[in-house]
Design an enzyme around this catalytic site. Structure first.
Site, PDB file in Angstrom:
ATOM      1  N   LYS A 223       0.879  -1.187   0.000  1.00  0.00           N
ATOM      2  CA  LYS A 223       0.000   0.000   0.000  1.00  0.00           C
ATOM      3  C   LYS A 223       0.908   1.226   0.000  1.00  0.00           C
ATOM      4  O   LYS A 223       1.532   1.547   0.997  1.00  0.00           O
ATOM      5  CB  LYS A 223      -0.883  -0.035   1.253  1.00  0.00           C
ATOM      6  CG  LYS A 223      -2.233   0.626   1.118  1.00  0.00           C
ATOM      7  CD  LYS A 223      -2.192   2.119   0.906  1.00  0.00           C
ATOM      8  CE  LYS A 223      -1.879   2.871   2.171  1.00  0.00           C
ATOM      9  NZ  LYS A 223      -1.624   4.307   1.910  1.00  0.00           N
ATOM     10  N   GLU A 297       9.804   1.134  10.681  1.00  0.00           N
ATOM     11  CA  GLU A 297      10.848   2.138  10.475  1.00  0.00           C
ATOM     12  C   GLU A 297      10.150   3.476  10.612  1.00  0.00           C
ATOM     13  O   GLU A 297       9.349   3.855   9.754  1.00  0.00           O
ATOM     14  CB  GLU A 297      11.473   1.940   9.084  1.00  0.00           C
ATOM     15  CG  GLU A 297      12.837   2.564   8.971  1.00  0.00           C
ATOM     16  CD  GLU A 297      12.772   3.968   8.417  1.00  0.00           C
ATOM     17  OE1 GLU A 297      12.740   4.903   9.247  1.00  0.00           O
ATOM     18  OE2 GLU A 297      12.750   4.127   7.200  1.00  0.00           O
ATOM     19  N   GLU A 428       9.741  15.645  15.381  1.00  0.00           N
ATOM     20  CA  GLU A 428      10.165  15.529  13.979  1.00  0.00           C
ATOM     21  C   GLU A 428       9.396  16.567  13.146  1.00  0.00           C
ATOM     22  O   GLU A 428       8.165  16.527  13.089  1.00  0.00           O
ATOM     23  CB  GLU A 428       9.856  14.113  13.481  1.00  0.00           C
ATOM     24  CG  GLU A 428      10.337  13.853  12.077  1.00  0.00           C
ATOM     25  CD  GLU A 428      10.077  12.415  11.608  1.00  0.00           C
ATOM     26  OE1 GLU A 428       8.966  11.909  11.844  1.00  0.00           O
ATOM     27  OE2 GLU A 428      10.985  11.818  11.016  1.00  0.00           O
TER      28      GLU A 428
HETATM   29  P1  NAI Z   1       1.696   8.390   7.935  1.00  0.00           P
HETATM   30  O1  NAI Z   1       2.484   7.616   8.892  1.00  0.00           O
HETATM   31  O2  NAI Z   1       0.260   8.679   8.280  1.00  0.00           O
HETATM   32  O3  NAI Z   1       1.677   7.649   6.522  1.00  0.00           O
HETATM   33  C1  NAI Z   1       2.567   6.660   6.128  1.00  0.00           C
HETATM   34  C2  NAI Z   1       1.805   5.535   5.439  1.00  0.00           C
HETATM   35  O4  NAI Z   1       0.946   4.892   6.368  1.00  0.00           O
HETATM   36  C3  NAI Z   1       0.894   5.981   4.318  1.00  0.00           C
HETATM   37  O5  NAI Z   1       0.916   5.004   3.313  1.00  0.00           O
HETATM   38  C4  NAI Z   1      -0.483   6.011   4.967  1.00  0.00           C
HETATM   39  O6  NAI Z   1      -1.539   5.861   4.077  1.00  0.00           O
HETATM   40  C5  NAI Z   1      -0.394   4.832   5.886  1.00  0.00           C
HETATM   41  N1  NAI Z   1      -1.281   4.866   7.053  1.00  0.00           N
HETATM   42  C6  NAI Z   1      -1.811   5.947   7.681  1.00  0.00           C
HETATM   43  N2  NAI Z   1      -2.552   5.545   8.721  1.00  0.00           N
HETATM   44  C7  NAI Z   1      -2.489   4.200   8.761  1.00  0.00           C
HETATM   45  C8  NAI Z   1      -3.012   3.206   9.635  1.00  0.00           C
HETATM   46  N3  NAI Z   1      -3.774   3.529  10.677  1.00  0.00           N
HETATM   47  N4  NAI Z   1      -2.715   1.921   9.399  1.00  0.00           N
HETATM   48  C9  NAI Z   1      -1.927   1.573   8.364  1.00  0.00           C
HETATM   49  N5  NAI Z   1      -1.412   2.470   7.509  1.00  0.00           N
HETATM   50  C10 NAI Z   1      -1.665   3.757   7.710  1.00  0.00           C
HETATM   51  O7  NAI Z   1       2.426   9.713   7.610  1.00  0.00           O
HETATM   52  P2  NAI Z   1       1.784  11.069   7.031  1.00  0.00           P
HETATM   53  O8  NAI Z   1       0.452  11.374   7.619  1.00  0.00           O
HETATM   54  O9  NAI Z   1       1.830  10.970   5.581  1.00  0.00           O
HETATM   55  O10 NAI Z   1       2.803  12.147   7.584  1.00  0.00           O
HETATM   56  C11 NAI Z   1       2.641  12.642   8.899  1.00  0.00           C
HETATM   57  C12 NAI Z   1       3.964  12.873   9.556  1.00  0.00           C
HETATM   58  O11 NAI Z   1       4.601  11.616   9.691  1.00  0.00           O
HETATM   59  C13 NAI Z   1       4.953  13.708   8.770  1.00  0.00           C
HETATM   60  O12 NAI Z   1       4.826  15.054   9.062  1.00  0.00           O
HETATM   61  C14 NAI Z   1       6.267  13.191   9.266  1.00  0.00           C
HETATM   62  O13 NAI Z   1       6.612  13.852  10.448  1.00  0.00           O
HETATM   63  C15 NAI Z   1       5.996  11.758   9.582  1.00  0.00           C
HETATM   64  N6  NAI Z   1       6.463  10.852   8.553  1.00  0.00           N
HETATM   65  C16 NAI Z   1       7.596  10.187   8.800  1.00  0.00           C
HETATM   66  C17 NAI Z   1       8.103   9.330   7.866  1.00  0.00           C
HETATM   67  C18 NAI Z   1       9.358   8.589   8.139  1.00  0.00           C
HETATM   68  O14 NAI Z   1       9.852   7.897   7.265  1.00  0.00           O
HETATM   69  N7  NAI Z   1       9.902   8.708   9.313  1.00  0.00           N
HETATM   70  C19 NAI Z   1       7.470   9.134   6.572  1.00  0.00           C
HETATM   71  C20 NAI Z   1       6.237   9.849   6.413  1.00  0.00           C
HETATM   72  C21 NAI Z   1       5.779  10.682   7.377  1.00  0.00           C
END
Ligand code: NAI
Length: 830
Positions: A223, A297, A428
């Protein structure tokens, strides 16, 4: 009529930045002489054409279904998500919003494809991975442009970093598939793997996840992030074109609800996630007690340490790569600049000067340093955190020029006067925002560096290699770059400590995340959780040896910090044999005792500082002292468990042998030197995890305890163990053996009492770094759920293990789980 669109952007706040002119419109005065050109070193835009990618989108009517079982699902009638170009805000495409029903179909397709995929064997799968690598290379430019359009990152980075690394991952893992049977003998794939990835490196994260999973023999449902699904869709097309067997790779697009459905699906064997810590926590809770494998991660707040002898000009370029690479949307971005006081002003001056010259603009312009932020909502998040920084008293500095007014852009930003506990120093930001602080001594630098709940990466800058190599092991994080930053390679594991998650991606370390040990000869016939009523006396044929053990009224205490300690509860529990004979009483440990034991374990950090050789000697000594009292322990086993004397002797001798095994391993469970493609090395160091809680099984009460505790001690962890709940007197008898074996105070602490409640307390404790639990399935679930608070590593088992069998009762599986790998990158030479 077009199908309905669920538009994620409609309710998004607009950027709070004032409207600004695009710097691309007037980057520098036009040079009018050669001399001017040398003065300015000015250069104009160098746009990359997006025509081939636009044509590709147009051919597909810019609308995509899911890729399941080798087919594209129809989009008519499906809810669609709009995918936008961050640099302009214009719509690029529409993709299907995955539902639980779509996930169901995708998981079924992956399950159906599994037997044939596994039958292919390592070489067969290596050929497919190789074909994917070749295909990625052939279409590299297409992928690079598509990625830049979709994500907003500069074409320079997608072309030179993302896509080459993607191909490299598939090549590298084609190699692991080829070597699988010899290098990972005795292991098999999980089965169906669900993978959820973020938007910051869309195709690279796909590669990090899909390549090892397929190499190991799993099938995949992926996904991608809702903001950036396009390169994953293009990858599915590539997989289709090369003829990858249907169902081996399945793609379901959509937002977090689709991700949550994948995580919750009962027929998924393992979940691999990269993204925010918050979602990582929710996934830990959702998978608790299901038996699914999990690797996470997550976020970071990585320190970038500059010592006063560092080459400041190199440091400036390092900072550019650390925080302005990929617009700072990097989980391991060096977002906290920690500078030794004496050079702070000089460095900050140089840095501001450099920031003034950075170029922000169209991602398809080859001469920009920073492109667009992924979405308006992310710009708003970054701005909101910057506002908090200012409110909390920090000083914000941005270059004088303006970022493009159209699209989602944010200027490179630096904060000074930042308090270490302030929001912007702890949270972050995930954008191009650097916070800077100063330190005086190396110790202070380490304390500041470790002063967040995260532990993903760190950079250390010093011309003194002794200093750099002294600091690196003291940093609590999974990757350390010396005089460098943001280096990645498929051969070197990447992943975090603490709340940055667990599991590694890349290299041999990463392959283990997709493999499970075979248990063909090891499944224990009896359940781990012993039902007292079901346990018949085992010694009827051979009566127990006469009781020469202490009288019943002696109540052993707990063993905390090298001393026997009374239980805080003031309660004791009566211990009876399976036949109902009263054997003794033990203290009833509680939350307060766990707290004291964890404190003692932290104070016992000296154990972790010992060399493997020193730890080996102590474990040998422990074995020696246990062997002196072998008969006594065997009698105790007979008395407690009603087992036959030969069985008791076998268990004691196996325990002695096991201590020997881990004494032997203590100086041999080496790390590795990874062959990364640079002049330098990446040292994969095995480090202890820290303080580990261990909940022991009832069968084999002595051997079970020794089998779990000894590898952890050998690897340098400190342990708080709860021995078998039913037969704890073996462990309390062990106190005096520990006391005579030079085991330092705090290295091993023992708390008798109820396993499940104490397991939960240990799992909830923020200063416990990992919990191993062998007991009931509901106890395991409670441990995994509670572990989400600080994302500690857990290893739970309720299916039973034949502890007497060394093939499953000891060895590398235990050692691997006793360490975390830190990759230290050391470039050398010119
Ligand atoms: P997110 O963690 O919500 O999204 C990452 C992935 O998880 C996306 O594919 C999303 O559709 C999916 N996802 C969201 N909720 C889920 C759930 N309950 N169960 C399973 N999958 C789920 O990150 P988002 O909202 O895009 O970004 C928010 C903040 O997260 C950013 O501002 C940043 O600080 C952090 N972030 C950190 C990352 C990293 O690699 N450390 C990568 C992306 C975001």
């Amino acid at each position: 009529m077009l199908p309905p669109i669920a538009n994620r952007w409609s309710d998004v706040m607009t950027s709070t930045l004032p409207p600004q002119e695009s710097m691309l419109e007037a980057p520098h005065p036009k040079p009018d002489s050669v001399r001017d050109i040398f003065d300015h070193m000015s250069y104009g835009p160098a746009p990359e054409t997006d025509a081939p990618v636009r044509a590709w989108l147009a051919e597909r009517h810019s609308t995509f279904g899911h890729y399941i079982g080798g087919r594209w699902t129809p989009t008519s009638g499906a809810a669609l998500l709009a995918v936008q170009n961050p640099a302009t805000g214009a719509e690029l495409a529409r993709v299907a919003q995955g539902t639980a029903a779509d996930i169901d179909v995708a998981v079924a397709a992956a399950r159906a494809a599994l037997p044939d995929w596994q039958k292919l064997g390592g070489h067969g799968r290596a050929r497919w991975l190789y074909a994917l690598a070749r295909g990625l290379q052939k279409h590299a430019r297409h992928f690079a442009v598509l990625e830049s359009l979709d994500n907003g990152k500069p074409i320079r980075e997608t072309r030179d970093i993302d896509i080459p690394l993607v191909a490299r991952h598939f090549y590298h893992h084609a190699g692991w598939a080829q070597l699988l049977e010899s290098e990972f003998a005795g292991h098999h794939a999980y089965g169906v793997v669900g993978q959820v990835i973020p938007w910051n490196f869309p195709l690279l994260m796909l590669a990090w996840k899909v390549a090892p999973a397929l190499a190991a023999g799993n099938t995949v449902v992926l996904k991608p992030a809702e903001f950036t699904p396009l390169t994953a869709l293009r990858f599915a097309e590539l997989a289709h074109d090369i003829g990858l067997p249907p169902g081996v790779f399945n793609l379901v697009t959509g937002d977090g609800t689709a991700g949550a459905a994948l995580v919750a699906h009962p027929d998924v064997d393992k979940i691999a996630f990269t993204g925010s810590t918050e979602v990582g926590r929710s996934i830990r809770v959702a998978t608790a007690g299901t038996g699914k494998g999990l690797s996470l991660e997550l976020g970071g707040k990585s320190p970038f340490l500059v010592f006063e002898d560092a080459d400041l000009d190199s440091v400036v370029e390092g900072v550019v790569d650390a925080i302005w690479f990929n617009q700072g949307e990097v989980c391991c971005a060096g977002s906290r600049l920690l500078v030794q006081e004496g050079v702070a002003d000089a460095l900050l001056d140089k840095l501001r000067d450099r920031m003034e010259r950075l170029r922000v603009g169209s991602p398809l312009d080859k001469s920009v340093d920073m492109g667009a932020i992924v979405a308006p909502v992310q710009v708003a998040r970054i701005q909101a955190l910057c506002d908090v920084g200012v409110q909390e008293g920090a000083t914000c500095w941005q270059p004088s020029w303006a970022v493009p007014a159209q699209g989602s852009f944010f200027p490179p930003t630096i904060f000074t006067n930042v308090a270490p506990s302030s929001t912007i120093a702890q949270v972050e930001i995930f954008g191009p925002v650097l916070v800077s602080m100063t330190f005086r001594t190396p110790d202070e630098a380490v304390a500041l560096a470790n002063n967040t709940p995260f532990g993903l990466a760190a950079s250390v800058w010093s011309e003194n290699i002794n200093l750099a190599l002294d600091i690196a092991p003291k940093l609590k994080c999974g990757v350390v770059w010396i005089n460098s930053t943001n280096l990645f390679d498929a051969s070197a594991g990447f992943g975090g400590y603490r709340e940055s998650g667990f599991g590694r991606e890349g290299g041999r370390e990463g392959m283990w995340e997709y493999l499970k040990p075979e248990r063909a000869h090891g499944e224990a016939p009896s359940p781990v959780f012993v039902d007292p009523d079901a346990t018949a006396p085992r010694s009827e044929a051979e009566p127990a040896t006469p009781d020469v053990l202490p009288a019943i009224d002696r109540t052993p205490k707990l063993f905390i910090g090298g001393k026997q300690a009374r239980p805080d509860s003031g309660y004791t529990r009566c211990i009876t044999s399976p036949s109902g004979r009263r054997i003794g009483e033990v203290g009833e440990g509680n939350r307060k005792d766990v707290r004291n034991a964890v404190e003692a374990a932290h104070a016992g950090a000296g154990w972790s500082a010992l060399t493997g050789h020193q730890r080996a000697q102590i474990l040998y000594y422990l074995a020696e002292n246990l062997s002196v009292r072998a008969d006594e322990f065997a009698r105790r086993l007979v008395q407690l468990t009603d087992c036959a004397a030969p069985a008791a002797h076998a268990e004691v001798h196996a325990s002695i042998s096991r201590l020997f095994t881990y004494a032997a391993w203590a100086d041999k469970h080496d790390g590795a030197v990874h062959d990364v493609p640079m002049r330098g090395v990446a040292l994969a160091m095995h480090e202890p995890i820290g303080v580990v809680g261990v909940l022991c099984p009832d069968p084999y009460p002595l051997l079970g305890l020794v089998s779990l505790v000894a590898p952890l001690l050998a690897a340098g962890n400190r342990v708080v163990a709860v021995p078998s709940e039913r037969f704890p007197l073996l462990a309390t008898d062990l106190y005096s053996v520990l006391e005579t074996s030079d085991v330092p105070a705090g290295a091993l602490n023992l708390i008798t009492g109820p396993r499940d409640p104490l397991g939960k307390v240990l799992a909830e404790h923020d200063d416990v770094d990992a919990v191993w639990f062998v007991g009931s399935s509901h106890g395991a679930k409670a441990v995994e759920q509670a572990s989400a608070a600080n994302l500690k590593r857990t290893w739970t088992e309720w299916t039973g293990r034949e502890w007497l069998d060394p093939r499953v009762g000891e060895g590398r599986e235990f050692l691997r789980r006793s360490v975390q790998v830190k990759n230290i990158w050391i470039p050398y030479g010119a």
